[in-house]
Design a protein around this motif. Structure first.
Motif, mmCIF file in Angstrom:
data_model
loop_
_atom_site.group_PDB
_atom_site.id
_atom_site.type_symbol
_atom_site.label_atom_id
_atom_site.label_comp_id
_atom_site.label_asym_id
_atom_site.label_seq_id
_atom_site.Cartn_x
_atom_site.Cartn_y
_atom_site.Cartn_z
ATOM 1 N N GLY A 67 0.806 -1.214 0.000
ATOM 2 C CA GLY A 67 0.000 0.000 0.000
ATOM 3 C C GLY A 67 0.839 1.265 0.000
ATOM 4 N N ALA A 68 0.133 2.384 0.159
ATOM 5 C CA ALA A 68 0.799 3.685 0.137
ATOM 6 C C ALA A 68 1.548 3.922 1.449
ATOM 7 C CB ALA A 68 -0.235 4.782 -0.080
ATOM 8 N N SER A 79 1.636 6.519 3.161
ATOM 9 C CA SER A 79 0.788 7.270 4.104
ATOM 10 C C SER A 79 -0.079 6.344 4.959
ATOM 11 C CB SER A 79 -0.093 8.248 3.332
ATOM 12 O OG SER A 79 -0.907 7.543 2.419
ATOM 13 N N ARG A 80 -0.175 5.083 4.555
ATOM 14 C CA ARG A 80 -0.927 4.093 5.338
ATOM 15 C C ARG A 80 -0.241 3.791 6.671
ATOM 16 N NH1 ARG A 80 -1.504 -2.233 3.575
ATOM 17 N NH2 ARG A 80 -2.647 -2.869 5.414
ATOM 18 N N ILE A 81 1.072 4.058 6.731
ATOM 19 C CA ILE A 81 1.845 3.779 7.938
ATOM 20 C C ILE A 81 2.049 5.104 8.684
ATOM 21 C CG2 ILE A 81 3.910 2.655 8.854
ATOM 22 C CD1 ILE A 81 2.482 0.865 6.821
ATOM 23 N N PRO A 82 1.383 5.312 9.829
ATOM 24 C CA PRO A 82 1.566 6.564 10.570
ATOM 25 C C PRO A 82 3.003 6.697 11.081
ATOM 26 C CG PRO A 82 -0.362 5.357 11.346
ATOM 27 C CD PRO A 82 0.403 4.439 10.449
ATOM 28 N N LEU A 83 3.452 7.935 11.217
ATOM 29 C CA LEU A 83 4.809 8.197 11.699
ATOM 30 C C LEU A 83 4.980 7.635 13.114
ATOM 31 C CD1 LEU A 83 7.460 9.589 10.892
ATOM 32 C CD2 LEU A 83 6.609 11.641 12.050
ATOM 33 N N ASN A 84 6.108 6.997 13.338
ATOM 34 C CA ASN A 84 6.461 6.357 14.623
ATOM 35 C C ASN A 84 5.502 5.228 15.026
ATOM 36 O OD1 ASN A 84 8.753 7.953 14.979
ATOM 37 N ND2 ASN A 84 7.500 9.607 15.806
ATOM 38 N N GLY A 106 6.151 4.722 -7.532
ATOM 39 C CA GLY A 106 5.161 5.780 -7.394
ATOM 40 C C GLY A 106 4.965 6.040 -5.910
ATOM 41 N N ASP A 107 3.713 6.034 -5.451
ATOM 42 C CA ASP A 107 3.475 6.211 -4.019
ATOM 43 C C ASP A 107 3.180 4.883 -3.338
ATOM 44 O OD1 ASP A 107 1.007 5.789 -5.147
ATOM 45 O OD2 ASP A 107 -0.034 7.168 -3.810
ATOM 46 N N GLN A 108 3.366 3.794 -4.063
ATOM 47 C CA GLN A 108 3.077 2.467 -3.508
ATOM 48 C C GLN A 108 4.355 1.776 -3.033
ATOM 49 O OE1 GLN A 108 -0.236 1.213 -3.229
ATOM 50 N NE2 GLN A 108 -0.579 3.377 -3.737
ATOM 51 N N LEU A 109 4.221 1.072 -1.930
ATOM 52 C CA LEU A 109 5.350 0.334 -1.359
ATOM 53 C C LEU A 109 5.171 -1.159 -1.593
ATOM 54 C CD1 LEU A 109 5.544 2.119 2.106
ATOM 55 C CD2 LEU A 109 6.992 2.544 0.108
#
Ligand code: FES
Length: 130
Positions: free
Chosen positions: A35-36, A38-43, A120-123
């Motif tokens: 997924g993107a 941004s799906r993983i919140p910081l920390n 792109g923005d996908q991991l």
């Protein structure tokens, strides 16, 4: 009889070489979409199950990293402690820092780190497929 002996030795030699050279089909890396970013919140660390492989994806100010959740002691599943900024194993309290390095308890080595590829923005995470 000489031909039979040569054939037998050749077959044994071939089997021995198969034993020495790993089967590439069984150990190919496979890029799996997670997924993107941004799906993983910081920390935060998000646990995922990728076809039976338990992994965790951690996003910090230094970047994003994926690890196997299997503790390197006896294989229990580690969890991220946001307060302590550590991965903690519930079985014998083994701990790993945010780079996966074993820092306390019985684990003999770091967590297995899995390569991440960004398209792109996908991991994508590279896992070993059987
Ligand atoms: S299985 Fe994780 S510390 Fe023992």
């Amino acid at each position: 009889m000489g031909f039979g002996l040569l054939f037998g030795i050749g077959t044994l030699g071939f089997r021995f070489l198969q034993f020495l050279v790993p089967n590439r089909k069984k150990r190919q890396a496979e890029a799996v979409l997670i997924g993107a970013e941004s799906r993983i919140p910081l920390n935060e660390a998000v646990p995922m199950d990728l076809g039976g492989q338990k992994i965790v994806v951690l996003r910090t100010a230094e970047g994003i990293a994926a690890f196997s959740r299997r503790c390197t002691d006896l294989g229990c599943l580690v969890s991220w402690s946001k307060e302590r900024e550590l991965f903690v194993c519930p079985c014998h309290q083994g701990t790993f820092d945010k780079t996966g390095l074993n820092i306390a308890g019985p684990p003999p080595r770091p967590l297995d780190r899995l390569p991440i590829v960004k398209r792109g923005d996908q991991l994508y995470v590279n896992i070993q497929s059987a």
